[in-house]
Each structure stands twice: as structure tokens, then as C-alpha cells.
Design a protein around this motif. Sequence first.
Motif, short mmCIF file in Angstrom:
data_model
loop_
_atom_site.label_atom_id
_atom_site.label_comp_id
_atom_site.label_asym_id
_atom_site.label_seq_id
_atom_site.Cartn_x
_atom_site.Cartn_y
_atom_site.Cartn_z
N LEU A 35 18.26 62.51 10.14
CA LEU A 35 19.71 62.66 10.04
C LEU A 35 20.10 63.41 8.77
CD1 LEU A 35 20.85 59.13 11.28
CD2 LEU A 35 20.89 61.28 12.56
N ASP A 36 19.38 63.16 7.67
CA ASP A 36 19.63 63.92 6.44
C ASP A 36 19.30 65.40 6.64
OD1 ASP A 36 20.62 61.90 4.86
OD2 ASP A 36 18.68 61.39 3.95
N HIS A 37 18.19 65.65 7.34
CA HIS A 37 17.71 67.02 7.54
C HIS A 37 18.72 67.87 8.30
CE1 HIS A 37 14.50 70.05 7.67
NE2 HIS A 37 14.87 70.30 8.91
N ILE A 38 19.40 67.27 9.26
CA ILE A 38 20.38 68.03 10.06
C ILE A 38 21.79 67.89 9.51
CG2 ILE A 38 18.97 67.96 12.14
CD1 ILE A 38 20.56 65.67 13.19
N GLY A 39 21.91 67.24 8.34
CA GLY A 39 23.18 67.23 7.63
C GLY A 39 24.20 66.22 8.09
N ILE A 40 23.76 65.07 8.58
CA ILE A 40 24.69 64.02 8.96
C ILE A 40 25.08 63.24 7.70
CG2 ILE A 40 25.04 61.96 10.37
CD1 ILE A 40 24.75 64.52 11.99
N PRO A 41 26.35 63.22 7.31
CA PRO A 41 26.74 62.54 6.07
C PRO A 41 26.57 61.03 6.17
CG PRO A 41 28.69 63.27 7.29
CD PRO A 41 27.49 63.86 7.98
N GLY A 42 26.13 60.43 5.06
CA GLY A 42 25.98 58.97 5.02
C GLY A 42 24.87 58.43 5.89
N ALA A 43 23.87 59.28 6.21
CA ALA A 43 22.81 58.86 7.13
C ALA A 43 22.05 57.65 6.61
CB ALA A 43 21.84 60.01 7.38
N GLY A 44 21.76 57.66 5.30
CA GLY A 44 20.97 56.56 4.73
C GLY A 44 21.65 55.22 4.89
N GLU A 45 22.94 55.17 4.59
CA GLU A 45 23.65 53.89 4.69
C GLU A 45 23.83 53.47 6.14
OE1 GLU A 45 24.23 51.85 2.22
OE2 GLU A 45 23.14 53.37 1.08
N ILE A 46 24.07 54.44 7.01
CA ILE A 46 24.20 54.12 8.44
C ILE A 46 22.93 53.48 8.96
CG2 ILE A 46 24.46 55.10 10.75
CD1 ILE A 46 26.23 57.29 9.46
N MET A 47 21.78 54.09 8.63
CA MET A 47 20.51 53.57 9.13
C MET A 47 20.14 52.26 8.45
SD MET A 47 19.69 55.31 11.64
CE MET A 47 18.26 54.27 11.93
N ASN A 48 20.55 52.07 7.20
CA ASN A 48 20.31 50.78 6.55
C ASN A 48 21.00 49.65 7.30
OD1 ASN A 48 18.51 51.19 4.46
ND2 ASN A 48 20.09 51.72 2.98
N VAL A 49 22.20 49.91 7.79
CA VAL A 49 22.92 48.91 8.58
C VAL A 49 22.16 48.62 9.87
CG1 VAL A 49 25.04 48.43 9.88
CG2 VAL A 49 25.18 49.50 7.62
N VAL A 50 21.67 49.69 10.51
CA VAL A 50 20.94 49.52 11.77
C VAL A 50 19.64 48.75 11.54
CG1 VAL A 50 19.77 50.74 13.64
CG2 VAL A 50 21.96 51.59 12.80
N VAL A 51 18.92 49.11 10.46
CA VAL A 51 17.67 48.41 10.15
C VAL A 51 17.94 46.95 9.83
CG1 VAL A 51 15.73 48.27 8.53
CG2 VAL A 51 16.47 50.50 9.40
N LEU A 52 19.01 46.68 9.08
CA LEU A 52 19.38 45.29 8.79
C LEU A 52 19.62 44.51 10.08
CD1 LEU A 52 20.12 43.07 6.72
CD2 LEU A 52 22.48 43.93 6.82
N ILE A 53 20.34 45.11 11.00
CA ILE A 53 20.59 44.46 12.30
C ILE A 53 19.28 44.20 13.04
CG2 ILE A 53 21.58 44.84 14.60
CD1 ILE A 53 23.88 46.34 13.16
N ALA A 54 18.38 45.20 13.00
CA ALA A 54 17.09 45.04 13.68
C ALA A 54 16.28 43.89 13.07
CB ALA A 54 16.30 46.34 13.60
N LEU A 55 16.30 43.79 11.74
CA LEU A 55 15.57 42.72 11.07
C LEU A 55 16.16 41.35 11.38
CD1 LEU A 55 15.06 44.50 7.64
CD2 LEU A 55 13.21 43.74 9.14
N LEU A 56 17.48 41.24 11.34
CA LEU A 56 18.13 39.96 11.62
C LEU A 56 17.92 39.56 13.09
CD1 LEU A 56 21.48 40.35 9.64
CD2 LEU A 56 19.36 39.20 8.94
N SER A 57 17.96 40.54 13.96
CA SER A 57 17.70 40.27 15.38
C SER A 57 16.29 39.74 15.58
CB SER A 57 17.90 41.55 16.20
OG SER A 57 17.46 41.38 17.52
N ALA A 58 15.32 40.36 14.89
CA ALA A 58 13.93 39.92 15.01
C ALA A 58 13.76 38.52 14.44
CB ALA A 58 13.01 40.90 14.28
N MET A 59 14.42 38.22 13.32
CA MET A 59 14.36 36.86 12.77
C MET A 59 14.86 35.84 13.79
SD MET A 59 15.70 37.04 8.82
CE MET A 59 15.49 35.26 8.61
#
Length: 472
Positions: free
Chosen positions: A286-310
Amino acid sequence: MSRTSAPPPVDRRPADVTLSHGLKQRHLSMIALGGVIGAGLFVGSGAGIAKAGPSIVIAYALSGLLVMLVMRMLGEMSAANPASGSFSVHAERAIGPWAGFTAGWAFWFLLCVAVGLEGIGAAKIMTGWLPGTPEWVWVALFMLVFCGTNLAAVKNFGEFEFWFAALKVGAIIIFLGIGVLAIVGALPGTDAPGATNLTGDGGFLPMGAEGLVVGLLASLFAYGGLETVTIAAAESEHPVQGVAKAVKTAMWRIAIFYIGSMAVIVTLVPWTDPMVVEKGPYVATLDHIGIPGAGEIMNVVVLIALLSAMNANIYGASRMACSLVARGQGPKALGRTLGGVPRTAVLVSSLFGFACVLLSYWRPDDVFMWLLNMVGAIILVVWTFIAISQLILRRRTERDEPERLVVKMWLYPGLTWVALAGMATVFVLMAREPDTRTQLYYSGGLTVGLAAVGYLRQRLAARAAKPADDTA
């Protein structure tokens, strides 16, 4: 009943333990859908890309094929005999009590350690947003929330997983949509990359066969989580129909979410880009293709994935423990249920997971690493039990109760043997690689130890039962 009359509809309840049936079909479908989308996909796949290059697509396709076969076998047995102990119950019926004991407790151990690891990962994201807050406090908070969720009615677990899975699925679909637009050059401000990243920097197989093998091993263990749906099916309104539907749609989910994602990533981003490992492949793309705020967006998604797995792993561990106790394979206290929920098992599983977290702080270099190595290859052990059980139970079911075969393994027994050969190959490959050899040995030690205890228990139980048979 005449020979030509149709058999009655099959909707059996789990035979190993009495639990509530609060999960609806929409819960089960979304649990199955979200079960394949975990933090291993969002973050862990970066290491595989760095080792295999563009050939990671082949690695995920090969490991995905093996997972499809395993899920089809498990689906066949679970639709024929729904049980909260899932493959542990099937192994006990097919091979013997020692096999059910070994598969069940090994999986429980794996899930509890995974709960701790997921809690640590989620806490790191939170401390990144709120510097200075202790990680263990966040882990404790997450543990309390999901322990409470699982202590309540099972429908609460189902609702949490429904929305968690919906968010993960939505994120993957949006990512794939953006990626495809970028690949064809339809995204504003981007040019179509063509095959530059696939054939440049050493070609499609830049690290040769050795890199593909490392990528294969890395990809294989990212598929963990699919087994939970067959455990949850036993608490659904219609266990047979639910698990049949979930398993039958597993194939396209794997193809789209895993293989499709890897294809998009390696097409858009050079595999040598260090950000693929440092930030994760999705953020890097997402950074490579210029999507703004990609890191924070994906951090939210990863957090959701981790909590779901827990949430899912606390659920799976508690149900497996309760099932084992109900079959006389564990301490009776763990089997206590209240309101159709195995609350003692939920508490113990959660506490074990939190203990793993504390060990990561207190003894990170010895005890914690020992735990991680012990669970490294457990999922392969479980899959082996599944394949052997299916070989045996399919033959019995066809002979005695063919109407139970609502889901059938393809080309039985040929593809079952192909799956077993694939698992044996992975074991050999793990033994060849220094990074995975230690995991194989430690996991093997745990499996042998559990099998020895299970076999001893089986012999003692048979000896105790023999005098009763003689006097009957």
C-alpha cells in the motif's frame, strides 16, 4: 422401513460432551471465512517472500492444496460425527484412546501458547499507539475481555467472531481490489508494473529450489485456524449441514485470500524491498502504490486479526479440553459446565495463555523459546492424525452407515495417501532446515511424551475393565 425409502434427515448432536447450540449458520460461515485470515498472513508472510521471492505464490499454492485436502478429510468425519472434540474424537474412534489423547492435548497446548503470542502481538501494537503503557497490562485486558466473552453464552463468541471476520474479509477484499487496479494501471498516479517484479532481481525463483522450500515451510503454518470451524460446528443449530457448507467453500477462500494476496504483492513490490519484512507485505504494498496512512490502516487490521485469533483459540482450547474430560482423558474439574459453557476450561486455558506471556518477559531465552519450539510442528502432527483417522473411518462408515457421508473426500483413498505423503515430505524438509529442525525435535518430543502417557492410560483402563468383564 423399506429398502427404497429415504433415510431421515441427519442432524446429530455431538456425542462427546453436552454443550449449548447457540451458534447460527451465519456465525459458522463467518468463523470458517475468517479462520483463514490471521496475523500470519498479514505480517508473517513477509519472511516467506524475502526467502522465496515471487515463487512464494507457488509455495502458498502447494501448502494451500495440502490444507484443502486436510479440511476435506476433517469435514467428512465432522459431518458424519459432529463433536466438540473434532479430530481428537475421530482419532479415538479410528485408532484408539491414546491417539485421541495425544491429538487433543497437543492441540490444546498449541492453542494456549498461541493465545499468549497473539496477546503479545496485540499489546505491541497498542504500546506503539500509546507509548509508555506496559505491554502486560494490555495483554491482561485482552485476556479479561475474551475470557469474559467465552464464559458467557456461546452466541457471544459467535457474534464477536462474526464481526471480527467480517472486518478481516472486508480488508482483504479492499486490498485485492486496490492491488488489481494498480496492476492493470487503472489506479490514479500509478503505472502498470507488468512482469518486472516477477522476473527481475534473479527471476521467478531467485533463491532456487532451496528458497522455495523455505517459503513453503513459512507458508504452511500460516494456514492454522481452519480446524476451529469443525469444533464450533458441534455447537451450531444444525451441526451436519453447517460443517458441510463451511468445508465445501474452503477451497475458494484459500485461493482468493492467500494465493491471490501473494500474487498481488510480488507483482507490485520488488521482493528485495526490506519494507516487506520490516513493515509487513501488505503495508509495503500500500505504501508502494501511494495509499496514504497505509501503515496505520493495516495496524488496525492486524490488531483485529490478533484479537480474533485470541478469541477463537480460547474457545477452541476450552472445547477441546472439555471434550477430552468427557471421554475420561483429563481431570474432571476441567469438564464442569454451567449454562452449556465449559467455564472451568475457559478459565484454565486463558490462565495458561497468560502464563506464557509472563514467561516471555521473565524467561524469554530459555523457557519461552522452549514452549515456542514445542508447538512449532504440532499442527502437522494433528493433520497426520486427521488423515490416518479418515482412512480408517471412511471404510467403516461406508460399510455400516453410508448415509452419514454428507461430505466425501475426493478420490478416496488416493488423495488421502497423497496428503499423507505431502505431510511426510514437510517433516523431512523441516529436518533439513536449521531454522525448523529444532521445532521438529521439540514438537516430536511433546508428541511422543503425550502418546506414551495416553497409551499407558489406555492400558490401565483396559486392565481395570477386564476383571469387571470376567465377573459379568
